[in-house]
Enzyme design. Structure first.
Site, short mmCIF file in Angstrom:
data_model
loop_
_atom_site.label_atom_id
_atom_site.label_comp_id
_atom_site.label_asym_id
_atom_site.label_seq_id
_atom_site.Cartn_x
_atom_site.Cartn_y
_atom_site.Cartn_z
N PHE A 146 0.87 -1.19 0.00
CA PHE A 146 0.00 0.00 0.00
C PHE A 146 0.89 1.23 0.00
CE2 PHE A 146 -2.43 3.58 1.38
CZ PHE A 146 -3.61 3.43 0.67
N ASP A 233 9.57 3.11 1.87
CA ASP A 233 8.37 3.89 2.13
C ASP A 233 8.07 3.80 3.61
OD1 ASP A 233 5.90 4.99 2.50
OD2 ASP A 233 4.94 3.99 0.81
N LYS A 274 2.79 11.55 6.90
CA LYS A 274 1.99 11.37 8.11
C LYS A 274 2.56 12.09 9.35
CE LYS A 274 0.04 6.96 6.58
NZ LYS A 274 -1.37 6.73 6.66
#
Ligand code: PLP
Length: 425
Positions: A146, A233, A274
């Site tokens: 994802f 990531d 985030k």
């Protein structure tokens, strides 16, 4: 109705349902306030937040230092675009590159944008430095990944819900099994046109899959041997979530400092998002050394909001909070307790199969099928009992509270989780 009018939960849900696109399926709770590890709904009921906005609110809701930095900067200068310099961006870039040990940072806003940026950077590097013929570069990705929602990113997703009817898809990606070094080796050897390997250090959305010990380090070594960039990531795993500043820090123990020290795996390209802003503002970043980042020249890439002064101020404050409050150390310690307690509970309760994770990124596996609604139904009961969590699949619940949680609060949460599951019918 004005922006200051107070709505009931029912009214707020009706408005979203009527006027908002239905691209999410939220738990039916309407939050109107947050502080630290707590959130309150529109009627004033208090909950523990055990999702942290998908690991964006690591520093806790409305952290005063982050909010002060944001408000102060908002009153001074909000946006210049990169058509001009601003007096915050350079300071932040120096701070963040030194902290994470890279030469340069490219500022973006969301996680998906940062992933897109990393992919573009890797392709350009492949053509201009590695010498791959134009338009032939391939990037290796993992099954069940994802990385966000853009057209290119969903092109290499294998989630049918995220992909179906959004084609035609972007080419140039090779998918291999996660946590399988043999597959990586074969992919690297079978193709001379590989630019990069893009990987999540822990697959969060897939259900918190922690790879085998040493997988990332060995993968990095294989990539280096083939002159292939290793792209980490860390949008979800980074910024202390897994008990280290970065999940790729591995077992390096930066006891006192919030630094990447001598990481187990130093990515060639690091993607952050985030919690880089403590959840206060959309801030993401791509970090790399000069021999990679310098392929990007004026006009090649950009974003009106990327690198704006508020983002820079907020990100610096958010990273300082992680260091000042030793959030990586706290996440590490509390994560161990959480998994020990839930593993013991799994032994005595048939509904819980197991618990897995690292730091405060954990998942509890429910003894039911992936297609069942059991994880959702348990989350509904947890909500009734004052704790908010969300399933990642029909039988997996992710538990990721803000890292400012203390041991007493964690024990309270563990007892809510145990009680809820014990009483679940
Ligand atoms: N990469 C990873 C590993 C993620 O977990 C996410 C979001 O959950 C993203 C990228 C996308 O971030 P955003 O939702 O900010 O675009």
């Amino acid at each position: 109705m004005t922006v200051l009018d107070k709505l009931t939960s029912e009214e707020a849900i009706a408005l979203e349902n009527n006027y908002g696109a239905h691209n999410y399926h939220p738990l039916p709770v309407v939050l109107s306030r947050g502080e630290g590890v707590y959130v309150w709904d529109a009627e004033g009921k208090k909950y523990y937040d055990f999702l942290s906005a998908y690991s964006a609110v690591n520093q806790g809701h409305c952290h005063p230092k982050i909010i002060d930095a944001m408000v102060q900067q908002a009153k001074t200068l909000t946006l210049t675009s990169r058509a001009f310099y601003n007096d915050m961006l350079g300071k932040y870039e120096k701070f963040a590159t030194q902290l994470f040990g890279f030469d340069k940072l490219l500022p973006m806003n969301t996680g998906a944008e940062a992933v897109e940026t990393a992919l573009k950077l890797a392709r350009k590097w492949a053509y201009e430095v590695k010498g791959i013929d134009e338009n032939n570069a391939e990037i290796i990705v993992c099954e069940n990944n994802f990385h966000g929602r853009t057209t290119t990113i969903i092109s290499f997703s294998n989630d049918p819900v995220a992909r179906k009817n959004f084609g035609p898809y972007t080419k140039g990606f090779i998918k291999i099994e996660y946590d399988n070094l043999q597959s990586l080796q074969e992919a690297l050897e079978s193709n001379q046109n590989i630019a990069a390997f893009l990987v999540e250090p822990i697959q969060g959305e897939a259900g918190v899959y922690v790879p085998s010990e040493g997988y990332l380090a060995a993968a990095k070594k294989m990539c280096a041997a083939h002159n292939v960039l290793f792209i980490a990531d860390e949008v979800q795993t980074g910024i202390a979530r897994t008990g280290r500043l970065l999940a790729t820090c591995g077992n390096c123990s930066c006891e006192e400092k919030n630094c990447s020290g001598t990481p187990e795996v130093k990515a060639d390209i690091l993607i952050l998002g985030k919690a880089l802003s403590g959840g206060a503002y959309p801030v993401s970043a791509v970090l790399a050394n000069n021999h990679i980042m310098d392929v990007i020249q004026p006009g090649n890439h950009g974003s009106t909001f990327g690198g704006n002064p508020i983002a820079a101020a907020v990100a610096m404050a958010a990273l300082e909070v992680v260091a000042d409050e030793k959030l990586a150390i706290n996440a590490d310690a509390l994560g161990i307790i959480f998994r020990e307690e839930l593993a013991a509970f799994a032994n005595e309760n048939d509904l819980v199969k197991s618990v897995r994770g690292k730091g405060l990124l954990n998942a509890v596996l429910i003894n039911d099928t992936e297609e069942s609604s059991t994880a959702w139904d348990i989350c509904m009961k947890l909500k009734d009992n004052g704790l908010l969590a969300k399933p990642t699949h029909g039988n997996i619940i992710r538990f990721a509270p803000p890292l400012v949680m203390n041991k007493e609060q964690l024990m309270d949460c563990i007892s809510i989780i145990k009680k809820t599951i014990t009483e679940f019918k």
